[in-house]
Motif scaffolding. Structure first.
Motif, mmCIF file in Angstrom:
data_model
loop_
_atom_site.group_PDB
_atom_site.id
_atom_site.type_symbol
_atom_site.label_atom_id
_atom_site.label_comp_id
_atom_site.label_asym_id
_atom_site.label_seq_id
_atom_site.Cartn_x
_atom_site.Cartn_y
_atom_site.Cartn_z
ATOM 1 N N PRO A 145 0.834 -1.218 0.000
ATOM 2 C CA PRO A 145 0.000 0.000 0.000
ATOM 3 C C PRO A 145 0.866 1.265 0.000
ATOM 4 O O PRO A 145 0.527 2.244 -0.655
ATOM 5 N N MET A 146 2.016 1.233 0.719
ATOM 6 C CA MET A 146 2.878 2.418 0.773
ATOM 7 C C MET A 146 3.559 2.692 -0.562
ATOM 8 O O MET A 146 3.572 3.830 -1.036
ATOM 9 N N ARG A 187 -4.204 7.417 -0.180
ATOM 10 C CA ARG A 187 -3.729 8.004 1.072
ATOM 11 C C ARG A 187 -4.762 7.791 2.180
ATOM 12 O O ARG A 187 -4.413 7.385 3.299
ATOM 13 N N TYR A 202 -4.700 4.227 3.274
ATOM 14 C CA TYR A 202 -3.496 3.935 4.064
ATOM 15 C C TYR A 202 -3.637 4.499 5.474
ATOM 16 O O TYR A 202 -3.329 3.832 6.470
ATOM 17 N N HIS A 228 -3.038 2.549 8.861
ATOM 18 C CA HIS A 228 -1.701 2.662 9.470
ATOM 19 C C HIS A 228 -1.457 3.967 10.204
ATOM 20 O O HIS A 228 -0.346 4.199 10.687
ATOM 21 N N LYS A 280 5.937 10.499 5.244
ATOM 22 C CA LYS A 280 6.402 9.403 4.401
ATOM 23 C C LYS A 280 7.546 9.937 3.530
ATOM 24 O O LYS A 280 7.699 11.153 3.406
#
Lengths: 197, 173
Positions: A119-120, A161, A164, A168, B7
């Motif tokens: 997913p990242m 996003r 995710y 997370h 990120k």
């Protein structure tokens, strides 16, 4: 180390022809040796002078400067990206470091293999495509097809996003605290080493 | 205004500690051709840029450079996890460790701390864009040197990736 056909090594790279067009030989400012077709040996009506060196062609020197008025202009060529450039799929673009095959010039022929889909990395790939298309559109604002693709990727990135973050934790400050606790400060941070993810 | 995204732009996962390599990579963080200088140049040059396309481009590139800065800092951080005594006494990381331990400090590998004298903002669009081209050429040359010096696959993958980003922006400037 694997060799790249474009830049086999530093030395060879430096022997590539310069990006300047013009007839050889061109010398430095004081060498006064310029080839100049069509004007050999002419004297000028102004206060110019003719310079002749043994075995070379001659050329008028401009009285106002060192360069002869017939000196070829340098024509540096910087390739400008055309509209409708070919594009990689997002995941490949991320691993290659560019969305555009036409701009893909690997360092020493080293190419990153396509990375594992998580997913990242999928989110990274979509956001990378948004960055790439965004910069392209800065200088190609009239490319409607690219603009439509940009909107499409931006929408997909937003969805990825949100998905995710639901699983997370927050990626942006504005999404923090949704679960009732202050999860913005939770590990991992982007610089932390993680085995997976 | 800048908004942080928790990120990286590109994943970095370095399993093996390598302070010797970190002592070289740090140049990409705060050296004369590092990411800090790159982001500062673009983000500062845009104020005097008269053309809308280039105001946008300098903003977007400068912002991405900040993302690269974070990636390089991450590489140095991960390369210096769990350093041992021998690394400090035998390798080139020793002098850096004396001043910064395992902190990430903007400095060139040769020890010169980041200095804005290595970048230029001239308030002239052509001068600034030419400066950007020259800076990019310097960075690519630096990436080549680093790629030759190091043997850690993950960092090499990263260098390749960042170098690629440099080449991308050349035609736009």
């Amino acid at each position: 180390m694997e060799q790249n056909h474009l830049w086999p090594n530093q030395n060879q790279r430096h022997t590539q022809p310069p990006l300047v067009s013009g007839s050889e030989p061109r010398r430095n400012r004081t060498g006064v040796v310029f080839s100049c077709s069509g004007r050999q040996g002419q004297t000028t009506p102004r206060s110019g002078m003719t310079v002749q060196r043994a075995g070379t062609e001659s050329c008028r020197i401009d009285a106002t400067g060192i360069l002869p008025d017939c000196a070829p202009l340098a024509n540096p060529y910087v390739p400008f990206q055309r509209t409708n450039s070919q594009r990689y799929p997002t995941q490949r673009a991320l691993s290659r470091g560019t969305l555009y095959p036409g701009l893909d010039l690997p360092l020493y022929g080293m190419v990153n293999s396509d990375m594992k889909k998580t997913p990242m990395t999928q989110l990274m790939a979509l956001e990378f495509a948004v960055i790439e298309l965004g910069m392209y559109l800065d200088t190609h604002p009239d490319d409607r097809e690219a603009a439509a693709l940009f909107r499409d990727y931006a929408q997909q990135a937003a969805e990825a996003r949100a998905a995710y973050e639901a699983k997370h934790g927050p990626l942006r400050l504005g999404s923090a605290g949704a679960g009732g606790s202050w999860d913005w400060i939770c590990d991992p941070w982007p610089w932390d080493f993680c085995q997976e993810g | 205004m800048f908004v942080y995204e928790k990120k990286l732009e590109y994943p970095i996962r370095i399993r093996n500690t390598n302070p010797k390599l970190a002592a070289m990579i740090i140049s990409q963080y705060g050296g004369s051709d590092g990411e800090l200088g790159a982001s500062l140049s673009y983000l500062s040059q845009r104020f005097s840029m008269p053309y809308p396309e280039l105001k946008g481009l300098l903003t977007d590139i400068g912002t991405e450079e900040l993302g690269h800065l974070e990636m390089v800092g991450t590489i140095v951080h991960q390369l210096t996890r769990c350093i041992n005594e021998a690394d400090l006494h035998t390798g080139p990381f020793g002098p850096y460790f004396v001043d910064h331990a395992a902190g990430v400090y903007p400095t060139a590998a040769s020890g010169w701390p980041y200095n804005a004298a290595s970048m230029a903002v001239k308030g002239d669009p052509m001068a600034d864009l030419c400066e950007d081209l020259a800076a990019d050429a310097a960075i690519i040359s630096g990436q080549h040197k680093k790629a030759r010096l190091n043997s850690v696959e993950l960092s090499r993958a990263f260098l390749q990736s960042v170098c690629q980003r440099r080449i991308d922006i050349l035609p736009w400037l």
